[in-house]
Enzyme design. Structure first.
Site, short mmCIF file in Angstrom:
data_model
loop_
_atom_site.label_atom_id
_atom_site.label_comp_id
_atom_site.label_asym_id
_atom_site.label_seq_id
_atom_site.Cartn_x
_atom_site.Cartn_y
_atom_site.Cartn_z
CG HIS A 199 -45.58 -45.60 76.62
ND1 HIS A 199 -46.64 -45.79 77.02
CD2 HIS A 199 -44.73 -46.71 76.67
CE1 HIS A 199 -46.98 -46.93 76.94
NE2 HIS A 199 -45.59 -47.70 76.85
CD GLU B 60 -47.69 -41.10 74.31
OE1 GLU B 60 -46.91 -41.78 74.00
OE2 GLU B 60 -48.94 -41.49 74.05
CB CYS C 144 -51.03 -45.97 77.26
SG CYS C 144 -49.81 -45.21 78.16
CB CYS D 268 -48.98 -41.30 78.17
SG CYS D 268 -47.55 -42.27 77.65
N1 LIG Z 1 -49.46 -43.99 73.11
C1 LIG Z 1 -48.42 -44.92 73.51
N2 LIG Z 1 -47.14 -44.60 73.27
C2 LIG Z 1 -46.31 -45.38 73.46
O1 LIG Z 1 -44.94 -44.95 73.32
C3 LIG Z 1 -46.24 -46.78 73.40
N3 LIG Z 1 -45.37 -47.76 73.65
C4 LIG Z 1 -47.85 -47.10 73.54
N4 LIG Z 1 -48.16 -48.40 73.61
C5 LIG Z 1 -49.48 -48.75 74.24
C6 LIG Z 1 -49.45 -50.28 74.39
O2 LIG Z 1 -50.70 -50.77 74.60
C7 LIG Z 1 -48.86 -50.45 76.01
O3 LIG Z 1 -47.32 -50.12 75.84
C8 LIG Z 1 -48.43 -52.06 76.20
O4 LIG Z 1 -49.83 -52.34 76.80
C9 LIG Z 1 -47.43 -52.50 77.09
O5 LIG Z 1 -47.36 -51.56 78.13
P1 LIG Z 1 -46.02 -51.25 78.57
O6 LIG Z 1 -45.46 -50.28 77.65
O7 LIG Z 1 -44.99 -52.53 78.89
O8 LIG Z 1 -46.71 -50.70 80.12
N5 LIG Z 1 -48.92 -46.48 73.26
ZN LIG Z 2 -48.11 -44.31 77.24
#
Ligand SMILES: Nc1nc(=O)c(N)c(NC[C@H](O)[C@H](O)[C@H](O)COP(=O)(O)O)[nH]1
Ligand SMILES: [Zn+2]
Length: 166
Positions: A54, A56, A91, A101
């Site tokens: 992600h 963050e 998240c 995060c």
């Molecule tokens: N704040 C934040 N930064 C990120 O870089 C990112 N990709 C998400 N995304 C939120 C999203 O809801 C989750 O990424 C999905 O639920 C998939 O989950 P995974 O990443 O596979 O654990 N949220």
């Molecule tokens: Zn996250």
């Protein structure tokens, strides 16, 4: 003149635009900032680092690596006025095996470290994948301010959902 919130959020958005679009995730960008000296500590975007990373998480990992620390100990190398700008709220829930995060941010305050003090957010997380995001409540309970930086919502969501079917 110190950079203002819009400038940092615009930078986070430009980071998000580097993220490879994915139908099962959002393209997010983040900037780790020392608000005390107005210095950018690290930038990050979804999937920048190897693995299902992600934005963050990438900021924290890169700053930790720059100080020869594992990501979970990054709090040791954060200046007292560290904040993070992220285009989408951190998240609170992730797929199995991935630390959310919010928990990574809370962890920066362990062993008496001041850690991350504020989280500046572009948009709340659309309830598409992980349901309601209760992350902000957990952050506030730990004394971490969550501040919305308005004005970029449309652009952020357009970038975030680039890989989603139309
Ligand atoms: N704040 C934040 N930064 C990120 O870089 C990112 N990709 C998400 N995304 C939120 C999203 O809801 C989750 O990424 C999905 O639920 C998939 O989950 P995974 O990443 O596979 O654990 N949220
Ligand atoms: Zn996250």
């Amino acid at each position: 003149r110190p950079l203002d919130h819009q400038t940092y959020m615009r930078l986070a958005l430009s980071e998000a635009q580097k993220s490879p679009p994915k139908p099962t995730n959002f393209c997010v960008g983040a900037v780790l900032v020392d608000e005390g000296t107005n210095t950018i500590l690290a930038t990050g975007y979804t999937l920048e680092l190897p693995g299902n990373t992600h934005a963050e998480q990438c900021c924290l990992q890169k700053h930790a690596s720059a100080h020869n620390l594992p990501e979970e100990s990054v709090g040791k190398a954060l200046p007292p006025d560290t904040v993070i700008y992220t285009t989408m709220e951190p998240c609170g829930k992730r797929s199995p095996g991935n630390t959310p995060c919010v928990d990574r941010i809370l962890r920066t305050k362990l062993d008496g470290k001041s850690g991350i003090k504020k989280v500046y957010i572009g948009v709340t997380e659309p309830e598409k994948f992980a349901g309601e995001n209760v992350g902000q409540t957990k952050l506030k309970e730990a004394g971490i301010e969550c501040i919305h930086v308005p004005g970029f919502e449309e652009q952020i969501l357009k970038v975030a959902t680039a890989g989603h079917e139309k």
